[in-house]
Design an enzyme around this catalytic site. Structure first.
Site, PDB file in Angstrom:
ATOM      1  N   CYS A 114       0.806  -1.222   0.000  1.00 31.54           N
ATOM      2  CA  CYS A 114       0.000   0.000   0.000  1.00 31.54           C
ATOM      3  C   CYS A 114       0.839   1.273   0.000  1.00 31.54           C
ATOM      4  CB  CYS A 114      -0.940  -0.005   1.199  1.00 31.54           C
ATOM      5  SG  CYS A 114      -2.116  -1.394   1.187  1.00 31.54           S
ATOM      6  N   HIS A 271      -2.969   7.128   3.168  1.00 30.69           N
ATOM      7  CA  HIS A 271      -3.525   5.833   2.780  1.00 30.69           C
ATOM      8  C   HIS A 271      -4.702   5.555   3.705  1.00 30.69           C
ATOM      9  CE1 HIS A 271      -4.051   1.752   1.656  1.00 30.69           C
ATOM     10  NE2 HIS A 271      -3.561   1.259   2.777  1.00 30.69           N
ATOM     11  N   ASN A 301     -10.273  -0.449   0.399  1.00 26.32           N
ATOM     12  CA  ASN A 301      -8.809  -0.407   0.363  1.00 26.32           C
ATOM     13  C   ASN A 301      -8.345  -0.880  -1.011  1.00 26.32           C
ATOM     14  OD1 ASN A 301      -6.067  -0.619   0.686  1.00 26.32           O
ATOM     15  ND2 ASN A 301      -6.139  -1.994   2.456  1.00 26.32           N
TER      16      ASN A 301
END
Length: 348
Positions: A114, A271, A301
């Site tokens: 990520c 994030h 996500n």
């Protein structure tokens, strides 16, 4: 020292199929509001059969190129962050290069889960800033025109997580979706540009979230397939604790490095694997919650695409103005984390 490169255009792409959290909760045998009440996620998107990471990435890339007002032939670099590549090799960035016709661009992937977009952004900025002229060399027989006013880099985050989910694991199915987002990095005059960058990792916690099989340690076998070892395995409590600790720390480290205060920040783009959790951490980071760019409620996500997708939404929603101090804060599996502080340029 300011690096005289900044984001000149953004783009994003979400697959057509949209799955609401109400639908998914019901399918998992849960109360219809179970997922949204715990995560803030209202929906996520799923790639169509045959749609790979490079396909999603190319869509987002074309939007970013159009927003920046340049052609694929103007690109010197394509750096792509993903943990769900088309194949283990070659780099998915090379697939994107071919789809775009960006024959002058060097192309490669970074693997930081990520945090991948920020690792890609920092890598591209360092290469552009440290290499005289244009890093890219035309492919044999390519006659694309040289970069006009460049060099430029295309930075992409993309994930197709739906191919790597255990159908019975409510924790991962509730969070993950598919999507891509991209940004064009190009030269800017003073005082605009990247004013601070940083990154870190803690490999002792690599097992907190991973796909165990499919690599050189556990190649695909009938046993690994039966054990669902090609799906995401996540220690939810450990990941939650990591996010709670690392997000305020990233903000503090970035501000200390740049010598600025939280009140100097016009926008913080984090994030957002769990948008409700990340939004709740604003006070711990010393931030006004209204200065966070949260968009994960609409996509879940999407890994390396989460941060650039939220940035793209902020751009399209007119939340950024020339001279704004914008902090990008990423974190993810590995465990990894990174930040970049930008003085936002005019985009016209």
């Amino acid at each position: 020292m300011t690096i005289p490169y900044a984001i000149r255009g953004t783009g994003a792409y979400l697959p057509e199929q949209r799955i609401t959290s109400t639908e998914l909760s019901t399918a998992l045998g849960l109360d219809p509001q179970w997922i949204e009440s715990r995560t803030g996620i209202r929906a996520r998107h799923r790639a169509a059969p045959g749609q790979a990471a490079s396909d999603l990435a190319a869509h987002a890339a074309r939007d970013a190129l159009a927003a920046a007002g340049i052609d694929a032939g103007d690109l010197a670099l394509i750096v792509l962050g993903t943990s769900t590549p088309d194949e283990l090799g070659p780099a998915t960035a090379c697939r994107v290069q071919a789809l775009l016709g960006a024959g002058r661009a060097a192309a490669f992937d970074v693997a930081a889960a990520c945090t991948g977009f920020l690792h890609a952004l920092q890598t591209a900025a360092a290469l552009l800033h440290g290499t005289p002229g244009t890093p890219g060399t035309p492919a044999p027989g390519n006659t694309a025109r040289p970069p006009g006013g460049g060099p430029y880099a295309l930075v992409i985050g993309v994930e197709v997580y739906s191919r790597f989910l255990n159908p019975g694991d409510r924790a991962t199915r509730a969070l993950f979706g598919d999507g891509a987002a991209a940004a064009v990095l190009g030269p800017v005059p003073a005082p605009y540009g990247i004013t601070a960058m940083g990154m870190g990792a803690d490999g002792t916690r690599a097992d907190d979230v991973l796909i165990p099989a499919g690599g050189s340690r556990l190649p695909a076998t009938a046993d690994t397939l039966a054990a669902l070892d090609h799906t995401i395995h996540m220690d939810g409590a450990a990941v939650r604790n990591f996010i709670t600790d690392v997000f305020p720390r990233i903000v503090a480290d970035a501000l200390d490095t740049a010598g600025v205060k939280t009140t100097d920040l016009a926008l913080v783009v984090p994030h957002q694997p769990n948008p409700k959790l990340v939004a709740s951490l604003a006070p711990a980071a010393g931030l006004d919650p209204g200065r966070l760019a949260i968009a994960g409620q609409d996509v879940g996500n999407i890994g390396a695409a989460s941060l650039p997708y939220a940035l793209h939404r902020a751009v399209t929603d007119d939340r950024l103005y020339p001279g704004d101090q914008v902090l990008l804060a990423g974190f993810g599996a590995g465990l990894t984390w990174a930040h970049a502080l930008l003085t936002w340029p005019p985009l016209d």
